[in-house]
Design an enzyme around this catalytic site. Structure first.
Site, PDB file in Angstrom:
ATOM      1  N   HIS A   1       0.829  -1.218   0.000  1.00 45.24           N
ATOM      2  CA  HIS A   1       0.000   0.000   0.000  1.00 45.24           C
ATOM      3  C   HIS A   1       0.862   1.267   0.000  1.00 45.24           C
ATOM      4  O   HIS A   1       0.510   2.269   0.613  1.00 45.24           O
ATOM      5  CB  HIS A   1      -0.949   0.030   1.202  1.00 45.24           C
ATOM      6  CG  HIS A   1      -1.943  -1.088   1.220  1.00 45.24           C
ATOM      7  ND1 HIS A   1      -3.227  -0.958   0.723  1.00 45.24           N
ATOM      8  CD2 HIS A   1      -1.859  -2.358   1.656  1.00 45.24           C
ATOM      9  CE1 HIS A   1      -3.872  -2.106   0.871  1.00 45.24           C
ATOM     10  NE2 HIS A   1      -3.062  -2.979   1.434  1.00 45.24           N
TER      11      HIS A   1
ATOM     12  N   ASN B   1     -10.319  -2.853   2.621  1.00 44.06           N
ATOM     13  CA  ASN B   1     -10.029  -2.870   1.187  1.00 44.06           C
ATOM     14  C   ASN B   1     -11.312  -2.620   0.404  1.00 44.06           C
ATOM     15  O   ASN B   1     -12.400  -2.615   0.981  1.00 44.06           O
ATOM     16  CB  ASN B   1      -9.459  -4.233   0.777  1.00 44.06           C
ATOM     17  CG  ASN B   1      -7.971  -4.372   1.075  1.00 44.06           C
ATOM     18  OD1 ASN B   1      -7.281  -3.381   1.325  1.00 44.06           O
ATOM     19  ND2 ASN B   1      -7.476  -5.591   1.031  1.00 44.06           N
TER      20      ASN B   1
ATOM     21  N   TYR C   1       0.907  -3.921  12.039  1.00 43.78           N
ATOM     22  CA  TYR C   1       0.841  -2.507  11.640  1.00 43.78           C
ATOM     23  C   TYR C   1       1.688  -1.612  12.542  1.00 43.78           C
ATOM     24  O   TYR C   1       2.403  -0.735  12.060  1.00 43.78           O
ATOM     25  CB  TYR C   1      -0.626  -2.048  11.590  1.00 43.78           C
ATOM     26  CG  TYR C   1      -1.352  -2.655  10.401  1.00 43.78           C
ATOM     27  CD1 TYR C   1      -1.635  -4.016  10.368  1.00 43.78           C
ATOM     28  CD2 TYR C   1      -1.717  -1.902   9.303  1.00 43.78           C
ATOM     29  CE1 TYR C   1      -2.258  -4.596   9.282  1.00 43.78           C
ATOM     30  CE2 TYR C   1      -2.345  -2.466   8.205  1.00 43.78           C
ATOM     31  CZ  TYR C   1      -2.615  -3.820   8.204  1.00 43.78           C
ATOM     32  OH  TYR C   1      -3.226  -4.383   7.129  1.00 43.78           O
TER      33      TYR C   1
HETATM   34 FE1  HDE Z   1      -2.458  -4.798   5.428  1.00 41.65          FE
HETATM   35  N1  HDE Z   1      -0.664  -4.011   5.898  1.00 41.65           N
HETATM   36  N2  HDE Z   1      -1.822  -6.621   6.021  1.00 41.65           N
HETATM   37  N3  HDE Z   1      -4.219  -5.681   4.825  1.00 41.65           N
HETATM   38  N4  HDE Z   1      -3.137  -3.056   4.817  1.00 41.65           N
HETATM   39  C1  HDE Z   1      -0.304  -2.743   5.727  1.00 41.65           C
HETATM   40  O1  HDE Z   1       0.789  -1.442   7.343  1.00 41.65           O
HETATM   41  C2  HDE Z   1      -0.733  -6.843   6.764  1.00 41.65           C
HETATM   42  C3  HDE Z   1      -4.554  -6.983   4.907  1.00 41.65           C
HETATM   43  C4  HDE Z   1      -4.398  -2.738   4.410  1.00 41.65           C
HETATM   44  O2  HDE Z   1      -3.263   3.515   3.948  1.00 41.65           O
HETATM   45  C5  HDE Z   1       1.020  -2.405   6.347  1.00 41.65           C
HETATM   46  O3  HDE Z   1       1.084   0.748   7.732  1.00 41.65           O
HETATM   47  C6  HDE Z   1      -0.658  -8.223   7.146  1.00 41.65           C
HETATM   48  C7  HDE Z   1      -5.953  -7.175   4.697  1.00 41.65           C
HETATM   49  C8  HDE Z   1      -4.478  -1.346   4.046  1.00 41.65           C
HETATM   50  O4  HDE Z   1      -1.593   3.321   5.358  1.00 41.65           O
HETATM   51  C9  HDE Z   1       1.427  -3.733   6.994  1.00 41.65           C
HETATM   52  C10 HDE Z   1      -1.752  -8.822   6.573  1.00 41.65           C
HETATM   53  C11 HDE Z   1      -6.453  -5.922   4.475  1.00 41.65           C
HETATM   54  C12 HDE Z   1      -3.205  -0.841   4.249  1.00 41.65           C
HETATM   55  C13 HDE Z   1       0.264  -4.628   6.649  1.00 41.65           C
HETATM   56  C14 HDE Z   1      -2.476  -7.818   5.871  1.00 41.65           C
HETATM   57  C15 HDE Z   1      -5.356  -5.002   4.548  1.00 41.65           C
HETATM   58  C16 HDE Z   1      -2.393  -1.923   4.740  1.00 41.65           C
HETATM   59  C17 HDE Z   1       2.011  -1.756   5.428  1.00 41.65           C
HETATM   60  C18 HDE Z   1      -2.155 -10.289   6.625  1.00 41.65           C
HETATM   61  C19 HDE Z   1      -7.906  -5.532   4.166  1.00 41.65           C
HETATM   62  C20 HDE Z   1      -2.733   0.570   3.981  1.00 41.65           C
HETATM   63  C21 HDE Z   1       2.105  -0.308   5.875  1.00 41.65           C
HETATM   64  C22 HDE Z   1      -2.210 -10.835   7.923  1.00 41.65           C
HETATM   65  C23 HDE Z   1      -8.821  -5.820   5.234  1.00 41.65           C
HETATM   66  C24 HDE Z   1      -3.029   1.482   5.125  1.00 41.65           C
HETATM   67  C25 HDE Z   1       1.283  -0.227   7.063  1.00 41.65           C
HETATM   68  C26 HDE Z   1      -2.593   2.887   4.788  1.00 41.65           C
HETATM   69  C27 HDE Z   1      -1.039  -1.784   5.116  1.00 41.65           C
HETATM   70  C28 HDE Z   1       0.205  -5.889   7.083  1.00 41.65           C
HETATM   71  C29 HDE Z   1      -3.641  -8.082   5.110  1.00 41.65           C
HETATM   72  C30 HDE Z   1      -5.545  -3.600   4.342  1.00 41.65           C
HETATM   73  C31 HDE Z   1       2.759  -4.294   6.572  1.00 41.65           C
HETATM   74  C32 HDE Z   1       0.438  -8.861   7.987  1.00 41.65           C
HETATM   75  C33 HDE Z   1      -6.735  -8.502   4.763  1.00 41.65           C
HETATM   76  C34 HDE Z   1      -5.705  -0.595   3.535  1.00 41.65           C
HETATM   77  O5  HDE Z   1       1.533  -3.612   8.381  1.00 41.65           O
END
Ligand code: HDE
Length: 798
Positions: free
Chosen positions: A171, A244, A458
């Site tokens: 993202h 999402n 996060y």
């Molecule tokens: Fe994320 N995800 N994600 N994700 N995600 C990040 O956090 C992560 C997942 C989502 O505008 C990171 O600050 C793991 C699902 C959004 O700043 C990180 C897993 C969904 C955003 C991270 C998921 C999301 C992130 C990278 C699986 C929808 C952007 C930078 C267990 C429900 C937020 C940050 C923004 C961002 C980890 C799966 C949505 C690396 C470990 C499912 C919208 O922490």
């Protein structure tokens, strides 16, 4: 005039001397305050004595306390001097400000505190020293060597050297906006969460939309999932709903997330391709992960190429919990429904836009908000109990499954309006840190194993990205609810906590800050946990295809055709045939019809289906869910914020152009005059009109509709410019609305465009008007349909 002080008694002298000591004191403190220092000593002694034992400790054991912790015992000092850091704390000045009142943490006050406006100001260094010359380095003579002494140059360059921070691992590319959430009706029967307490209650929000795979500078219109992250600054703390635009996910367990992301990101040896899943490693991974099939259907659908952030749904994805004041809990899935309806690009258009305007979505969001066309979504709850979900064919802890709206309807509870662009992209959009762990009383987690990993990830990722543990104090991240705890120090600490107490229990701070207890504090819902400690997945997680089929079969024929074409495109980019074959073999399990179409498009035979993890297919609750189609939410049919190109050249018939432009503006759309170049053109009647963009700098696929003008000389000039044909063909191929006025029907013929559909019926998106007719209303109505897929053929004829 000097006043004569009476000589101090021996007793007073001793206690005053003792009160000035920091390392020992007599057995008895001063009995009465005689000056500031003894007053502090007396007040401190009284405060500590008011807690003869740790009253909190007595009630800290057992199940009752675990689910209903009491508020911590505390006592108030007789004077603030008892808890202050220094005696001089009440000295105020422009630098230190006035002392924070009890309970106030000034770091979370209005962002005005940190806003900078340099209007009318002179340049300074970071130390506030005015800079006399910002053009030259300090040198030994006009032609001499530069000097190390130049602290002004070194400060400027050093800061510049460190202006970038690590981008988000996923993202990375995103755009944000401020706004508010408004509650329609109190939801207190099901949740005590602050935003839902009263009708009309307003909670400020900051939202960031994003793509997932691309790097920070990548194109907006990549085929990808879109992030939809909302930070609610509630009066009971920050709540982040990090969702999402697709309600399911690729994987079921957080353990697989790094693998998924490594597979989709540019391949490690040559760092290609950028912001694209159409490559070997992605399809290698997902074809080995049948649980991804459902998500792949969504990712290959037009949901993955939205027309605008403003025109897509948002989903919390996981099952969460709502908890009310009585401690009762229901599960919930969160939905955001866009007021403008759901609309998407088509693939050919998305590819072209990414070249002409990689900032397409960022620009669209920014321009709409600046124009006062505030994007709006309604928030909906799908709530259900554990009991209700027991018999469902899928597990509600499995993030690769959704709950059809026909099974559990979505109840709309409020609306979100985005009404302010950030003042500074870096300070706000780049530094905002969302976290699924940020919940408030009334919202809680389910045991979804994907969510569990996210709760950790996060905060952890921000430690590197934002450089340390105090990123919650960056203004965009700081809650509006006051922050009081005993966390201290660390890089970039902003808060200046008073006093010497940074532990609990304490008596020297009167027990403060004390635990809030169940009445006000966050208490985890006491869901029972009594199982073996295992690494594994529940049985229902083994079903991988039923909802992929449900999704595909709930789409309109055009949407199905786009899904098949997307699989064809993506898999055609795979260089290893075995991967392609494996993927199509997985699709056979979801939809033999889709698999056949994709195989045909790839020039291969349909392979045998992949073996299934679950031998007996489940019977889903419903076979079709019309709400899963993008067409289910067309919006209100209006054309607000739509962009229309009106081609002009010398000799254009000006009156009809002016009439169309006015009608579009009145309907809230933007009609732009596009010429062979920018600048003035002379109309047939000798007036001057100004083109503010050119066919070169704003190609046709950037617009939602096209007006071809009347006026023979203009038509001749346009016919001689190759851009005109590209303009018209892109509009036609992408099924947009064209208005053809008078003489310009010759341009249609030149572009090889038939005036009817392939079926021979009239094309509803092609409005041809004779000279002098004013078809603005028909044009606007057709534009409101967004697209005319009836025209589409695969491959395209034009
Ligand atoms: Fe994320 N995800 N994600 N994700 N995600 C990040 O956090 C992560 C997942 C989502 O505008 C990171 O600050 C793991 C699902 C959004 O700043 C990180 C897993 C969904 C955003 C991270 C998921 C999301 C992130 C990278 C699986 C929808 C952007 C930078 C267990 C429900 C937020 C940050 C923004 C961002 C980890 C799966 C949505 C690396 C470990 C499912 C919208 O922490």
């Amino acid at each position: 005039m000097a006043t004569k002080k009476s000589a101090p008694t021996g007793k007073q002298t001793a206690s005053r001397a003792a009160a000035r000591n920091t390392d020992s004191a007599p057995a008895k403190g001063p009995a009465a305050p005689s000056d500031a220092a003894t007053l502090k000593a007396v007040a401190t002694q009284d405060l500590a004595a008011s807690m003869p034992h740790n009253a909190n400790k007595l009630a800290q054991y057992g199940h009752d306390n675990a689910v209903n912790p009491p508020q911590g015992a505390s006592s108030s000092p007789s004077s603030l001097a008892a808890t202050g850091s220094t005696l001089s704390e009440e000295n105020t000045g422009p630098k230190v400000g006035s002392m924070a009142g009890p309970g106030i943490n000034a770091t979370i006050e209005s962002l005005d505190r940190v806003r900078v406006d340099s209007g009318g100001q002179m340049l300074t260094t970071n130390q506030g020293v005015a800079i006399a010359d910002n053009q030259h380095s300090l040198k030994a003579g006009l032609r001499g060597p530069a000097l190390l002494e130049d602290f002004i140059l070194r400060e400027k360059i050093t800061h510049f050297d460190h202006e970038r921070i690590p981008e988000r691992i996923v993202h990375a590319r995103g755009s944000g906006a401020h706004g508010f959430f408004e509650c329609y009706q109190p939801q207190t029967a099901i949740t005590k969460a602050a935003p839902f307490k009263e009708a009309g209650k307003i909670t400020p929000v900051f939202v960031r939309f994003s793509t997932v795979a691309g790097e920070r500078g990548s194109k907006d219109t990549a085929r990808d999932v879109r992030g939809f992250a909302v930070k609610f600054y509630t009066d009971e703390g920050n709540w982040d709903l990090v969702g999402n635009n697709i309600p399911v996910f690729f994987i079921q367990d957080a353990m697989k997330f790094p693998d998924l992301v490594h597979a989709v990101k540019p391949e490690p040896h040559h760092a290609m391709p950028q912001a694209a899943s159409a490559h070997d490693t992605f399809w290698d991974f997902v074809s080995l992960m049948p649980e991804s099939t459902h998500m792949l259907m969504w990712a290959m659908s037009d949901r993955a190429i939205p027309r605008s952030y403003r025109m897509m749904e948002g989903f919390g994805v996981h099952s969460f919990r709502l908890v009310n004041d009585a401690g009762e809990s229901r599960f919930v899935k969160f939905h955001w429904k866009p007021k403008l309806g759901t609309h998407s690009l088509v693939w050919d258009e998305a590819v072209k836009i990414s070249g002409a305007d990689p900032d397409f979505h960022r620009r669209d969001l920014w321009e709409a908000i600046e124009a006062g066309e505030f994007p709006e979504w309604e928030l909906g709850f799908q709530t259900f109990t554990e009991e209700e979900s027991k018999d469902w064919s899928f597990d509600i802890l499995d993030a690769t499954k959704l709950i059809p709206e026909e099974l559990v309807p979505v109840q709309i509870v409020g609306r979100m309006v985005l009404n302010r662009n950030p003042d500074n992209f870096f300070a706000e959009t780049e530094q905002v840190a969302f976290c699924t762990a940020h919940v408030v009383p009334g919202i809680d987690f389910s045991n979804d194993p994907l969510l569990a990993g996210r709760i950790h990830s996060y905060v952890d990722t921000q430690l590197t990205r934002l450089g340390g543990p105090n990123f919650h104090e960056i203004p965009i991240n700081a809650p509006i609810a006051p922050v009081h705890n005993n966390q201290r120090d660390g890089l970039h600490r902003q808060a200046v906590p008073r006093g010497r107490v940074s532990y609990e229990p304490n008596s020297l701070g009167g027990g403060c800050p004390f635990q809030a207890g169940a009445a006000k504090g966050f208490v985890s819902f006491p869901a029972p946990v009594q199982e073996d400690k295992v690494r594994g997945a529940p049985e229902k997680f083994a079903e991988h295809y039923a909802q992929a089929r449900l999704f595909f079969e709930s789409q309109t024929p055009t949407e199905q055709a786009h899904i098949a074409a997307a699989f064809r495109f993506e898999l055609s980019k795979v260089t290893v045939p075995a991967i392609r074959e494996r993927m199509v073999a997985g699709l056979v399990n979801a939809s033999p019809a889709l698999a056949a179409k994709v195989a045909e498009g790839l020039g291969m035979a349909v392979p045998d289906p992949l073996p299934r993890a679950l031998a007996t297919p489940v019977t889903p609750e419903i076979a079709q869910s019309p709400m899963l189609s993008l067409m289910a939410r067309p919006g209100d049919g209006g054309i607000r914020t739509r962009k229309v190109a009106i081609l002009v050249a010398n000799g254009v018939e000006g009156t009809s152009i002016a009439a169309i432009q006015k009608a579009l503006l009145d309907a809230g759309a933007v009609g732009r005059l596009v010429g062979p170049r920018i600048g003035a053109f002379t109309t047939a009647s000798g007036d001057t009109i100004d083109a503010d963009c050119s066919m070169e700098n704003e190609p046709g696929f950037l617009f939602d509709g096209l007006v071809l003008p009347d006026g023979q000389a203009a038509v001749d000039a346009l016919a001689a410019d190759g851009h005109t044909m590209e303009f018209i063909k892109a509009q036609y191929r992408h099924c947009k609305t064209l208005l053809v006025l008078g003489a310009s029907s010759a341009l249609l013929a030149q572009a090889g465009i038939e005036s009817t559909l392939p079926t021979g019926e009239a094309d509803p998106g092609l409005i041809v008007a004779a000279a002098g007719e004013s078809p603005a209303n028909d044009f606007i109505a057709a534009l409101g349909k967004h697209r005319h897929p009836e025209r589409e053929t695969d491959p395209p004829k034009v």
